[in-house]
Design a protein around this motif. Sequence first.
Motif, PDB file in Angstrom:
ATOM      1  N   MET A 148       0.739  -1.209   0.043  1.00 30.69           N
ATOM      2  CA  MET A 148       0.104  -0.114   0.062  1.00 30.69           C
ATOM      3  C   MET A 148       0.884   1.166   0.086  1.00 30.69           C
ATOM      4  SD  MET A 148      -1.285   0.523   3.919  1.00 30.69           S
ATOM      5  CE  MET A 148      -1.662   2.120   3.771  1.00 30.69           C
ATOM      6  N   ALA A 149       2.218   1.354   0.303  1.00 30.03           N
ATOM      7  CA  ALA A 149       2.954   2.263   0.461  1.00 30.03           C
ATOM      8  C   ALA A 149       3.880   2.460  -0.657  1.00 30.03           C
ATOM      9  CB  ALA A 149       3.595   2.123   1.962  1.00 30.03           C
ATOM     10  N   ILE A 150       3.739   1.685  -1.855  1.00 30.87           N
ATOM     11  CA  ILE A 150       4.871   2.057  -2.895  1.00 30.87           C
ATOM     12  C   ILE A 150       4.852   3.307  -3.341  1.00 30.87           C
ATOM     13  CG2 ILE A 150       4.962   1.184  -5.263  1.00 30.87           C
ATOM     14  CD1 ILE A 150       6.179  -0.692  -3.592  1.00 30.87           C
ATOM     15  N   THR A 151       3.882   4.102  -3.436  1.00 30.07           N
ATOM     16  CA  THR A 151       3.802   5.169  -4.364  1.00 30.07           C
ATOM     17  C   THR A 151       4.654   6.296  -3.305  1.00 30.07           C
ATOM     18  OG1 THR A 151       1.966   4.814  -5.729  1.00 30.07           O
ATOM     19  CG2 THR A 151       2.634   7.237  -5.452  1.00 30.07           C
ATOM     20  N   PRO A 152       4.057   6.522  -2.032  1.00 30.08           N
ATOM     21  CA  PRO A 152       4.871   7.529  -1.216  1.00 30.08           C
ATOM     22  C   PRO A 152       6.152   7.269  -0.871  1.00 30.08           C
ATOM     23  CG  PRO A 152       2.919   6.167  -0.087  1.00 30.08           C
ATOM     24  CD  PRO A 152       2.795   6.107  -1.608  1.00 30.08           C
ATOM     25  N   VAL A 153       6.395   5.929  -0.773  1.00 27.91           N
ATOM     26  CA  VAL A 153       7.810   5.604  -0.493  1.00 27.91           C
ATOM     27  C   VAL A 153       8.754   5.941  -1.708  1.00 27.91           C
ATOM     28  CG1 VAL A 153       9.296   3.616  -0.102  1.00 27.91           C
ATOM     29  CG2 VAL A 153       7.304   3.604   1.262  1.00 27.91           C
ATOM     30  N   MET A 154       8.198   5.700  -2.991  1.00 24.61           N
ATOM     31  CA  MET A 154       9.075   5.940  -4.120  1.00 24.61           C
ATOM     32  C   MET A 154       9.380   7.812  -4.225  1.00 24.61           C
ATOM     33  SD  MET A 154       7.542   3.296  -7.041  1.00 24.61           S
ATOM     34  CE  MET A 154       9.068   2.984  -8.183  1.00 24.61           C
ATOM     35  N   HIS A 155       8.217   8.354  -3.833  1.00 24.44           N
ATOM     36  CA  HIS A 155       8.344   9.888  -3.826  1.00 24.44           C
ATOM     37  C   HIS A 155       9.281  10.198  -2.903  1.00 24.44           C
ATOM     38  CE1 HIS A 155       5.140  10.224  -6.634  1.00 24.44           C
ATOM     39  NE2 HIS A 155       4.224  10.221  -5.582  1.00 24.44           N
ATOM     40  N   GLN A 156       9.568   9.358  -1.505  1.00 20.57           N
ATOM     41  CA  GLN A 156      10.483   9.996  -0.405  1.00 20.57           C
ATOM     42  C   GLN A 156      12.017   9.356  -1.073  1.00 20.57           C
ATOM     43  OE1 GLN A 156      10.043  11.559   2.377  1.00 20.57           O
ATOM     44  NE2 GLN A 156       7.925  11.949   1.740  1.00 20.57           N
ATOM     45  N   LEU A 157      12.029   8.468  -1.654  1.00 27.47           N
ATOM     46  CA  LEU A 157      13.429   7.959  -2.196  1.00 27.47           C
ATOM     47  C   LEU A 157      13.993   8.836  -3.289  1.00 27.47           C
ATOM     48  CD1 LEU A 157      12.533   4.094  -2.291  1.00 27.47           C
ATOM     49  CD2 LEU A 157      14.000   5.192  -0.677  1.00 27.47           C
ATOM     50  N   ASP A 194      27.819   7.769   2.602  1.00 30.69           N
ATOM     51  CA  ASP A 194      27.383   7.499   4.117  1.00 30.69           C
ATOM     52  C   ASP A 194      26.456   6.244   4.160  1.00 30.69           C
ATOM     53  OD1 ASP A 194      27.083   7.193   6.893  1.00 30.69           O
ATOM     54  OD2 ASP A 194      26.928   9.364   6.978  1.00 30.69           O
ATOM     55  N   PRO A 195      26.956   5.049   4.000  1.00 29.12           N
ATOM     56  CA  PRO A 195      25.868   3.822   4.110  1.00 29.12           C
ATOM     57  C   PRO A 195      25.203   3.770   5.432  1.00 29.12           C
ATOM     58  CG  PRO A 195      28.046   3.082   3.191  1.00 29.12           C
ATOM     59  CD  PRO A 195      28.239   4.597   3.767  1.00 29.12           C
ATOM     60  N   ALA A 196      25.867   3.947   6.561  1.00 27.30           N
ATOM     61  CA  ALA A 196      25.379   4.089   7.919  1.00 27.30           C
ATOM     62  C   ALA A 196      24.174   4.982   7.928  1.00 27.30           C
ATOM     63  CB  ALA A 196      26.341   4.126   8.982  1.00 27.30           C
ATOM     64  N   SER A 197      24.326   6.030   7.568  1.00 29.43           N
ATOM     65  CA  SER A 197      23.280   7.041   7.659  1.00 29.43           C
ATOM     66  C   SER A 197      22.219   6.874   6.774  1.00 29.43           C
ATOM     67  CB  SER A 197      23.812   8.627   7.445  1.00 29.43           C
ATOM     68  OG  SER A 197      22.664   9.661   7.426  1.00 29.43           O
ATOM     69  N   LEU A 198      22.334   6.575   5.458  1.00 30.20           N
ATOM     70  CA  LEU A 198      21.365   6.184   4.534  1.00 30.20           C
ATOM     71  C   LEU A 198      20.551   5.077   4.975  1.00 30.20           C
ATOM     72  CD1 LEU A 198      20.192   6.964   1.813  1.00 30.20           C
ATOM     73  CD2 LEU A 198      21.678   5.466   0.621  1.00 30.20           C
ATOM     74  N   GLU A 199      20.985   4.061   5.607  1.00 29.91           N
ATOM     75  CA  GLU A 199      20.478   2.748   6.041  1.00 29.91           C
ATOM     76  C   GLU A 199      19.341   3.213   6.992  1.00 29.91           C
ATOM     77  OE1 GLU A 199      21.324  -1.419   8.065  1.00 29.91           O
ATOM     78  OE2 GLU A 199      22.490   0.119   8.495  1.00 29.91           O
ATOM     79  N   LYS A 200      19.658   4.062   7.945  1.00 30.18           N
ATOM     80  CA  LYS A 200      18.642   4.654   8.806  1.00 30.18           C
ATOM     81  C   LYS A 200      17.549   5.432   8.549  1.00 30.18           C
ATOM     82  CE  LYS A 200      21.726   4.401  13.128  1.00 30.18           C
ATOM     83  NZ  LYS A 200      22.929   4.074  12.376  1.00 30.18           N
ATOM     84  N   ILE A 201      18.082   6.510   7.545  1.00 29.46           N
ATOM     85  CA  ILE A 201      17.061   7.452   6.970  1.00 29.46           C
ATOM     86  C   ILE A 201      16.095   6.735   6.031  1.00 29.46           C
ATOM     87  CG2 ILE A 201      16.689   9.155   5.143  1.00 29.46           C
ATOM     88  CD1 ILE A 201      19.543  10.274   5.960  1.00 29.46           C
ATOM     89  N   PRO A 206       8.003   5.723   6.615  1.00 27.92           N
ATOM     90  CA  PRO A 206       7.110   4.854   6.914  1.00 27.92           C
ATOM     91  C   PRO A 206       6.266   4.086   5.674  1.00 27.92           C
ATOM     92  CG  PRO A 206       6.421   7.094   7.476  1.00 27.92           C
ATOM     93  CD  PRO A 206       7.761   7.192   6.958  1.00 27.92           C
ATOM     94  N   GLY A 207       6.208   2.722   5.919  1.00 28.77           N
ATOM     95  CA  GLY A 207       6.106   1.694   4.918  1.00 28.77           C
ATOM     96  C   GLY A 207       7.121   0.929   4.644  1.00 28.77           C
ATOM     97  N   VAL A 208       8.285   1.330   4.846  1.00 26.53           N
ATOM     98  CA  VAL A 208       9.568   0.660   4.423  1.00 26.53           C
ATOM     99  C   VAL A 208       9.820  -0.355   5.654  1.00 26.53           C
ATOM    100  CG1 VAL A 208      12.172   0.740   4.268  1.00 26.53           C
ATOM    101  CG2 VAL A 208      10.934   2.481   2.993  1.00 26.53           C
TER     102      VAL A 208
END
Length: 236
Positions: A148-157, A194-201, A206-208
């Motif tokens: 259900m979160a595919i579209t909003p997550v793609m926008h955030q990415l 910065d893989p560590a930071s990107l992993e957390k972000i 929401p939805g990931v």
Amino acid sequence: MVDTQDPVVTMKQEVGKAAARRVQSDSVVGLGTGSTTAFAIQYIGERLKTGELKNIVGVPTSFQAEVLARKYGIPLTTLDVIEKLDIAIDGADEVDPQKNLIKGGGAAHTREKIVDSLADLFIVVVDQSKLVTKLGSTFALPVEVLPMAITPVMHQLEKLGGKPELRMGVKKDGPVVTDQGNLVIDVKFDSIDDPASLEKIINNIPGVLENGLFVGLADIILVGSIQDGKPVIEEK
């Protein structure tokens, strides 16, 4: 039948065996996903069958790993009844010089991260082509997302500078569905500094459910290569 004359297959077999040799009796083993790890699972099973190994239980990271473990006679357990694992063996799609990884080419990275993070010793089995100077150089970052979160997550990415694409099935109409019933977005970044930071972000979107950055988890990298037509294994 596996063509054992194929040097690439032989090299994967040898890397898998090298990892499987690290498994000791009376241990709980994380069983990873992928072609090289499959050979490790096979060899653990062979060691059990000959009596060289005793009292082993495995925790599979995917349906594929579960099927292989049963095929080769490895008893299985779940995270409900164990607190930690002695060793985990798994592959990777990219490995940087700090032993950080991108995983998820097989869409199993969520379960892989849970299992691998609980292991006292996490061994990564790869071939030389998986070594990169910086993560994201050759492989898109897999992100497991609730449908259900595919579209909003793609926008955030996209806002994070990524180019997201929904992973589609091969020889199957429609998207790839994970063992958890979710979908996978593959995100290409120009550079993951910065893989560590990107992993957390990303995991805070929401939805990931989880992403394929494995930071600070790997202990040993076993790297296979072919030199003068023969398999060579190096430890990093």
